[in-house]
Design an enzyme around this catalytic site. Sequence first.
Site, short mmCIF file in Angstrom:
data_model
loop_
_atom_site.label_atom_id
_atom_site.label_comp_id
_atom_site.label_asym_id
_atom_site.label_seq_id
_atom_site.Cartn_x
_atom_site.Cartn_y
_atom_site.Cartn_z
CG HIS A 233 -7.05 3.25 0.58
ND1 HIS A 233 -7.54 4.53 0.80
CD2 HIS A 233 -5.82 3.20 1.15
CE1 HIS A 233 -6.64 5.23 1.48
NE2 HIS A 233 -5.60 4.45 1.71
CG ASP B 69 -0.79 4.55 4.50
OD1 ASP B 69 -1.06 4.85 3.32
OD2 ASP B 69 -1.55 4.85 5.44
CD GLU C 231 -2.78 1.31 2.40
OE1 GLU C 231 -3.07 2.46 2.80
OE2 GLU C 231 -3.16 0.27 2.98
#
Length: 382
Positions: free
Chosen positions: A209, A340, A60
């Site tokens: 997401h 992230d 991600e």
Amino acid sequence: MNSMGRRSFLAAATALGIGAGVSTHAIASAASDDKTPEKDPDRNADIYQRDRDLRFIGAEETFSTPELLKLNSINADHIAFLTEIGLADLGRRRIDDMDTGGLDVQILSAHTPSVQNVPGKKGVDFAYRLNRLLVEGPIAKHPGRFKAFATLPLQSPEAAADELERSVKEDGFLGALTNGHITKKYLDHPDFEPVLARAVALDVPIYLHPGYPAGEIFKILYDTTRSQYAKEFQPYIFSGSGYGWHQEVLTQCIRMITYGVFDRFPKLKIIIGHMGEGLPFYYERIVNDMGEPTESSLKKPFAQYFQDNFWITTSAFPQTHLLTLLLKHISVDRVMFATDYPFADIKEQTDWFRGVDLPREDKEKIAFRNAEKLFKMKLPGK
């Protein structure tokens, strides 16, 4: 980022509006300069040394572009902030941060809410341009360092299914990433069955997401009538990374199970981030309480769908106790590493995971082997 301090960074990230995309844990991590793997009580120094050579795939890892920043930002200051943290950088800065943290590959995805609010041909064209930009830009310029999830024009489901197929077959994309509700509908809605069916046919996953709630939900759950509490944009962080995002994803997962998505598409593969979006804490309550009322309507026990259809990433939650709880309920074969980036520091998270006291085989599964298997890819040089 580190020099700003926790409070000023939080204010900067949230006061600039919707889409800042910062988790409170990431902020706290970024604000602490004095921790090293050897000094951090949450890390086992001997295990860290043993696993210094561990390789990583980040599942991600977020990007944007000037055009997308303009679409999804509320003012020039917001754009400046997102640019400053490197969201639109797809070159040297991103590669340097990956190298510093020892992250071998980033799987790129467009910043929430991506193009989900763009209807019709405009949305279709925008999604295609974003996907091709990755292919012609970082993927071509830095061979082996980047993969990608497709951006889809989900307000046009048939076109979205076609773009998913094109991006997978022609450009080598690994699946797609969605961002919360699509015009007040989740993926369990019949409108999106063409997208789900195509993902199954292509044997690629969909990453769920978070996205910000619809206006009515925002007003009911997160807004305040007292202006003094909105001065630091508290409702936005409350509805986003501070709480709402994680509940929103988990709600969508439960909807998809409860309303039969995985009975209609038993081979559908779904990924969720942020250490399960609260699932480890709620797991037993969810499967126990939802098991009985769905017993006659679902083909499997409620809990079985979490085992059969879901993968979970660690993105922005480098917390060993949460990983331990997650692994109590979900197989280590279904957990993948993610950072992230750029909303969380890569090295902070790779250092954390190197020091986690798990068998080396399990750590390799989480760090890169599960991603290799799910995405049918290999790390460069292997």
